[in-house]
Design a protein around this motif. Structure first.
Motif: not given
Ligand code: FE
Ligand code: HBI
Length: 297
Positions: A1-2, A138-139, A143, A184
């Protein structure tokens, strides 16, 4: 989680039930792929096209390769069911939709069972570059491509198992730093130079360049106990980036019993984000100008 941990779930785009009162105990929801608006897909397209142009020569080859092997494209927000269909036979991972940040133990429980929680919402068009909490860009863009890499796939599962244990031992903050400076915001050294692999960087238009090209941050050889002691920024670029040899180095960490490390690092003083130690394997000593300018601003 940024993202800042105390952000209220920004449920933009898709109402996923009352924020803070999950329908299911494991906080998963349906992604609601059919309910995405044209504006949601357009925001994704903007982010995807900007970022994809930046990554060649900056993202590690496993990231670029993973992206190519997954149904992740410009025109639409990916359907998690399609992503899981590719991931499951390769590394046993699947993507589950969540409305935003979920409690640590829920998060770890999912990772320990190779379920990656991905936000189903997307940021507002006017907040392209600052994100309160992990959204679908983001995810999924950040990721998911590396969940096809066997070393990363094993490492994130081990992080989930380790997170549940670290909570019991009262040392979650030490383990969270390892995740932060690898999954991250990690860098690695390829034969043709430094490359990013961290999701927080890979999904950030500005930090993708900063982490590799700015003279401001330190770049230091990754060392497990040193990183466990190092605090990090959640509100701005990192002041120090840690560099591993290659993704397989993450596998070594899954074979170490962290308990004795927690005791040793727990007794040692916290290292500030921009501080360098005499024992560091310094690759680049940053001039710190970016963060100094931000302080005085
Ligand atoms: Fe993340
Ligand atoms: N929840 N959905 C989501 N995504 C994250 O990355 C996440 C989370 N909850 C907790 C968390 N990350 C971190 O606080 C842990 O890694 C410690």
């Amino acid at each position: 989680a940024a993202a800042s941990k105390d952000a209220a779930p920004a449920l933009h785009g898709l109402a996923a039930g009352e924020a803070g009162r999950p329908e299911r105990a494991d906080w998963t929801i349906d992604q609601g792929w059919e309910r995405y608006s044209d504006a949601d897909h357009a925001t994704w397209k903007t982010l995807f096209e900007r970022q994809t142009r930046l990554l060649p020569g900056r993202a590690c080859r496993e990231f670029v390769q993973g992206m190519q092997e997954l149904p992740i494209g410009a025109d639409q927000i990916p359907d998690f069911r399609r992503l899981s269909e590719v991931l499951m036979p390769r590394t046993g991972w699947q993507i589950v939709a969540v409305p935003g940040l979920v409690p640590d133990d829920v998060f770890f429980e999912h990772l320990a069972h190779r379920r990656f929680p991905a936000g189903n919402f997307i940021r507002r068009p006017q907040e392209l570059d600052y994100l309160q909490e992990p959204d679908v860009f983001h995810d999924v863009f950040g990721h998911v491509p590396l969940l096809l890499n066997p070393a990363m796939a094993d490492f994130i599962q081990a992080y989930g198992e380790g997170g549940l244990r670290a909570q019991r031992l009262g040392h979650l903050s030490h383990l969270a730093r390892v995740y932060w400076y690898t999954v991250e915001f990690g860098l690695l050294r390829q034969d043709d130079g430094l490359r990013l692999y961290g999701a927080g960087i890979a999904s950030s238009f500005t930090e993708t360049r900063f982490c590799l090209e700015s003279p401001s941050p330190n770049r230091v050889r990754f060392e497990l106990e040193r990183v466990m002691r190092t605090d990090y920024r959640i509100d701005d670029f990192q002041e120090t980036y840690f560099v591993i040899r290659d993704l397989d180095e993450l596998l070594e960490f899954t074979r170490i019993d962290f308990a004795p490390l927690y005791d040793r690092t727990g007794a040692a003083p916290v290292i500030a984000p921009g501080e360098l130690l005499a024992s560091d394997g310094v690759i680049d000593r940053g001039d710190g100008a970016y963060h100094r300018a931000r302080q005085s601003a």
